[in-house]
Design a protein around this motif. Structure first.
Motif, PDB file in Angstrom:
ATOM      1  N   LEU A 111       0.838  -1.191   0.000  1.00  0.00           N
ATOM      2  CA  LEU A 111       0.000   0.000   0.000  1.00  0.00           C
ATOM      3  C   LEU A 111       0.874   1.242   0.000  1.00  0.00           C
ATOM      4  CD1 LEU A 111      -2.697  -1.076   2.614  1.00  0.00           C
ATOM      5  CD2 LEU A 111      -2.869  -1.148   0.129  1.00  0.00           C
ATOM      6  N   LEU A 112       0.750   2.022  -1.072  1.00  0.00           N
ATOM      7  CA  LEU A 112       1.577   3.214  -1.212  1.00  0.00           C
ATOM      8  C   LEU A 112       0.886   4.449  -0.656  1.00  0.00           C
ATOM      9  CD1 LEU A 112       2.801   2.545  -4.862  1.00  0.00           C
ATOM     10  CD2 LEU A 112       3.969   1.996  -2.724  1.00  0.00           C
ATOM     11  N   ASP A 113      -0.445   4.419  -0.564  1.00  0.00           N
ATOM     12  CA  ASP A 113      -1.217   5.569  -0.102  1.00  0.00           C
ATOM     13  C   ASP A 113      -2.330   5.069   0.803  1.00  0.00           C
ATOM     14  OD1 ASP A 113      -2.730   7.830   0.297  1.00  0.00           O
ATOM     15  OD2 ASP A 113      -2.715   8.458  -1.808  1.00  0.00           O
ATOM     16  N   ALA A 114      -2.156   5.215   2.108  1.00  0.00           N
ATOM     17  CA  ALA A 114      -3.117   4.689   3.083  1.00  0.00           C
ATOM     18  C   ALA A 114      -4.453   5.422   3.040  1.00  0.00           C
ATOM     19  CB  ALA A 114      -2.529   4.768   4.491  1.00  0.00           C
ATOM     20  N   ALA A 115      -4.541   6.533   2.317  1.00  0.00           N
ATOM     21  CA  ALA A 115      -5.786   7.289   2.249  1.00  0.00           C
ATOM     22  C   ALA A 115      -6.693   6.811   1.121  1.00  0.00           C
ATOM     23  CB  ALA A 115      -5.479   8.773   2.072  1.00  0.00           C
ATOM     24  N   ARG A 116      -6.154   6.013   0.189  1.00  0.00           N
ATOM     25  CA  ARG A 116      -6.938   5.565  -0.964  1.00  0.00           C
ATOM     26  C   ARG A 116      -7.421   4.131  -0.760  1.00  0.00           C
ATOM     27  NH1 ARG A 116      -3.159   6.339  -6.036  1.00  0.00           N
ATOM     28  NH2 ARG A 116      -5.051   5.638  -7.118  1.00  0.00           N
ATOM     29  N   PRO A 117      -8.655   3.819  -1.173  1.00  0.00           N
ATOM     30  CA  PRO A 117      -9.131   2.439  -1.079  1.00  0.00           C
ATOM     31  C   PRO A 117      -8.214   1.503  -1.858  1.00  0.00           C
ATOM     32  CG  PRO A 117     -10.921   3.922  -1.660  1.00  0.00           C
ATOM     33  CD  PRO A 117      -9.665   4.729  -1.768  1.00  0.00           C
ATOM     34  N   ALA A 118      -8.112   0.256  -1.390  1.00  0.00           N
ATOM     35  CA  ALA A 118      -7.274  -0.747  -2.048  1.00  0.00           C
ATOM     36  C   ALA A 118      -8.143  -1.889  -2.532  1.00  0.00           C
ATOM     37  CB  ALA A 118      -6.212  -1.268  -1.089  1.00  0.00           C
ATOM     38  N   VAL A 119      -8.117  -2.143  -3.850  1.00  0.00           N
ATOM     39  CA  VAL A 119      -8.807  -3.284  -4.442  1.00  0.00           C
ATOM     40  C   VAL A 119      -7.745  -4.331  -4.754  1.00  0.00           C
ATOM     41  CG1 VAL A 119     -10.216  -4.120  -6.355  1.00  0.00           C
ATOM     42  CG2 VAL A 119     -10.610  -1.828  -5.416  1.00  0.00           C
ATOM     43  N   MET A 120      -7.898  -5.519  -4.167  1.00  0.00           N
ATOM     44  CA  MET A 120      -6.905  -6.579  -4.289  1.00  0.00           C
ATOM     45  C   MET A 120      -7.504  -7.729  -5.090  1.00  0.00           C
ATOM     46  SD  MET A 120      -5.562  -6.359  -0.336  1.00  0.00           S
ATOM     47  CE  MET A 120      -7.221  -6.189   0.321  1.00  0.00           C
ATOM     48  N   LEU A 121      -6.911  -8.040  -6.232  1.00  0.00           N
ATOM     49  CA  LEU A 121      -7.398  -9.071  -7.136  1.00  0.00           C
ATOM     50  C   LEU A 121      -6.412 -10.228  -7.138  1.00  0.00           C
ATOM     51  CD1 LEU A 121      -8.329  -6.591 -10.017  1.00  0.00           C
ATOM     52  CD2 LEU A 121      -9.871  -7.532  -8.291  1.00  0.00           C
ATOM     53  N   ALA A 122      -6.844 -11.378  -6.631  1.00  0.00           N
ATOM     54  CA  ALA A 122      -5.924 -12.504  -6.422  1.00  0.00           C
ATOM     55  C   ALA A 122      -6.367 -13.723  -7.207  1.00  0.00           C
ATOM     56  CB  ALA A 122      -5.851 -12.854  -4.938  1.00  0.00           C
ATOM     57  N   GLY A 123      -5.398 -14.386  -7.837  1.00  0.00           N
ATOM     58  CA  GLY A 123      -5.644 -15.660  -8.492  1.00  0.00           C
ATOM     59  C   GLY A 123      -4.886 -16.761  -7.772  1.00  0.00           C
ATOM     60  N   GLN A 198     -17.279  -5.777 -12.959  1.00  0.00           N
ATOM     61  CA  GLN A 198     -18.522  -5.329 -12.327  1.00  0.00           C
ATOM     62  C   GLN A 198     -18.624  -5.761 -10.860  1.00  0.00           C
ATOM     63  OE1 GLN A 198     -18.280  -6.841 -15.313  1.00  0.00           O
ATOM     64  NE2 GLN A 198     -18.696  -5.019 -16.577  1.00  0.00           N
ATOM     65  N   ASP A 199     -17.752  -6.670 -10.422  1.00  0.00           N
ATOM     66  CA  ASP A 199     -17.752  -7.078  -9.016  1.00  0.00           C
ATOM     67  C   ASP A 199     -17.161  -6.005  -8.108  1.00  0.00           C
ATOM     68  OD1 ASP A 199     -18.838  -9.769  -9.249  1.00  0.00           O
ATOM     69  OD2 ASP A 199     -16.974 -10.280 -10.271  1.00  0.00           O
ATOM     70  N   ILE A 200     -16.505  -5.017  -8.686  1.00  0.00           N
ATOM     71  CA  ILE A 200     -15.941  -3.906  -7.916  1.00  0.00           C
ATOM     72  C   ILE A 200     -16.980  -2.795  -7.859  1.00  0.00           C
ATOM     73  CG2 ILE A 200     -14.046  -2.264  -7.731  1.00  0.00           C
ATOM     74  CD1 ILE A 200     -12.441  -4.154  -9.593  1.00  0.00           C
ATOM     75  N   PRO A 201     -17.469  -2.420  -6.676  1.00  0.00           N
ATOM     76  CA  PRO A 201     -18.488  -1.370  -6.586  1.00  0.00           C
ATOM     77  C   PRO A 201     -18.029  -0.061  -7.214  1.00  0.00           C
ATOM     78  CG  PRO A 201     -18.243  -2.505  -4.481  1.00  0.00           C
ATOM     79  CD  PRO A 201     -17.119  -2.971  -5.366  1.00  0.00           C
ATOM     80  N   ARG A 202     -18.955   0.613  -7.868  1.00  0.00           N
ATOM     81  CA  ARG A 202     -18.613   1.856  -8.545  1.00  0.00           C
ATOM     82  C   ARG A 202     -18.110   2.923  -7.584  1.00  0.00           C
ATOM     83  NH1 ARG A 202     -23.371   2.789 -13.107  1.00  0.00           N
ATOM     84  NH2 ARG A 202     -22.894   0.931 -14.366  1.00  0.00           N
ATOM     85  N   GLU A 203     -18.624   2.905  -6.353  1.00  0.00           N
ATOM     86  CA  GLU A 203     -18.191   3.947  -5.406  1.00  0.00           C
ATOM     87  C   GLU A 203     -16.716   3.829  -5.066  1.00  0.00           C
ATOM     88  OE1 GLU A 203     -20.414   0.811  -2.848  1.00  0.00           O
ATOM     89  OE2 GLU A 203     -20.600   1.751  -4.828  1.00  0.00           O
ATOM     90  N   ILE A 204     -16.165   2.614  -5.144  1.00  0.00           N
ATOM     91  CA  ILE A 204     -14.729   2.457  -4.899  1.00  0.00           C
ATOM     92  C   ILE A 204     -13.942   3.103  -6.032  1.00  0.00           C
ATOM     93  CG2 ILE A 204     -12.848   0.779  -4.785  1.00  0.00           C
ATOM     94  CD1 ILE A 204     -14.534  -0.991  -3.116  1.00  0.00           C
ATOM     95  N   ASN A 205     -14.371   2.863  -7.265  1.00  0.00           N
ATOM     96  CA  ASN A 205     -13.693   3.487  -8.399  1.00  0.00           C
ATOM     97  C   ASN A 205     -13.725   5.004  -8.295  1.00  0.00           C
ATOM     98  OD1 ASN A 205     -13.049   1.049  -9.627  1.00  0.00           O
ATOM     99  ND2 ASN A 205     -14.973   0.955 -10.752  1.00  0.00           N
ATOM    100  N   SER A 206     -14.851   5.531  -7.837  1.00  0.00           N
ATOM    101  CA  SER A 206     -14.998   6.982  -7.764  1.00  0.00           C
ATOM    102  C   SER A 206     -14.122   7.594  -6.675  1.00  0.00           C
ATOM    103  CB  SER A 206     -16.463   7.356  -7.518  1.00  0.00           C
ATOM    104  OG  SER A 206     -16.895   6.919  -6.237  1.00  0.00           O
ATOM    105  N   GLU A 207     -13.585   6.764  -5.784  1.00  0.00           N
ATOM    106  CA  GLU A 207     -12.742   7.259  -4.698  1.00  0.00           C
ATOM    107  C   GLU A 207     -11.249   7.130  -5.027  1.00  0.00           C
ATOM    108  OE1 GLU A 207     -13.819   5.259  -1.087  1.00  0.00           O
ATOM    109  OE2 GLU A 207     -15.953   5.642  -1.360  1.00  0.00           O
TER     110      GLU A 207
END
Length: 244
Positions: A111-123, A198-207
């Motif tokens: 995490l480079l910026d603790a103020a921004r939401p983090a979306v973690m995509l794991a395989g 589409q599994d990522i909520p739009r509000e996260i993208n907007s932040e």
């Protein structure tokens, strides 16, 4: 008999001796090894970083990177390994008390910026650095909103399946979604399909979220391209590919 790799600073200048303190079987072919330097200390690290493990008899110059699956708040230092390939099979066969060679923790996958939401995509095994991030967040030491989307072919490919859900429940700013592509669990909340944007909520993208993708090369490149196609800036996408 204790297994010990000989430390040759000439060939491996960045290597240190680590002792295997304990082993835990996460799945039939997945093992977590807790390590410490031979002097008993644990190196400092950021959640998401990795170490390079060296086996001179398997490669005289090169090592293999493994993400750190423990979190600093646990006070331990662990890697989680799938028993596939020469280096990984050797690691999984190590016993308590064995000594191996590995580097200091490193890498910029954290995490480079603790103020921004983090979306973690794991395989599959790509979830290992995200366990570290989520657990650190559950301890109250990471304040950003976190969302993990974890996909695997079958349950045995997905370590920490139940554990990660517990961490998410203990942290109101974290959520976990899990996906299976080749196994169907009728009584489970796990979705039987691939991860979709589409599994990522739009509000996260907007932040102005920051995106972390970890898994096989095809998994990483596929999701990275889909994020770019959906308007996510390249500077907000961080990737790490696992090689067998």
């Amino acid at each position: 008999m204790i297994f010990r790799q000989q430390l040759d600073k000439g060939s491996f200048p960045h290597a240190y001796e680590y002792e295997v303190l304990s082993k835990k079987q996460e799945a039939p072919a997945i093992t977590t090894l807790s390590l410490a330097r031979v002097d008993g200390t644990i190196p400092a690290y950021c959640p998401g970083q990795c170490i390079t493990v060296y086996f001179p008899d398997l490669s005289t110059t090169l090592g293999k990177q493994y993400s750190i699956s423990s979190a600093p708040c646990e006070g331990i230092f662990s890697v989680t390994v799938k028993n596939i390939g020469g280096f990984s099979c050797r690691l999984c066969s190590c016993k308590e008390g064995d000594l191996i060679l590995a580097s200091e923790p490193g890498g910029n996958f954290y995490l480079l910026d603790a103020a921004r939401p983090a979306v973690m995509l794991a395989g599959g095994m790509g979830v290992t650095p995200f366990r570290s991030m989520l657990l650190q967040g559950a301890s109250g030491r990471t304040g950003c909103r976190m969302m993990l989307l974890h996909s695997g072919k079958c349950v045995n490919d997905m370590p920490f399946l139940n554990e990660l859900n517990l961490y998410a429940r203990s942290n109101p700013r974290a959520s976990v979604k899990q996906f299976l592509t080749q196994e169907c669990l009728a009584t489970s909340d796990i979705k039987n399909r691939r991860i979709e944007i589409q599994d990522i909520p739009r509000e996260i993208n907007s932040e102005c979220a920051q995106y972390f993708i970890c898994g096989s090369l095809s998994f990483v490149l596929g999701l990275k391209n889909r994020l770019l196609e959906n308007g996510i800036g390249l500077g907000s996408i961080h990737t790490e590919a696992h090689w067998g």
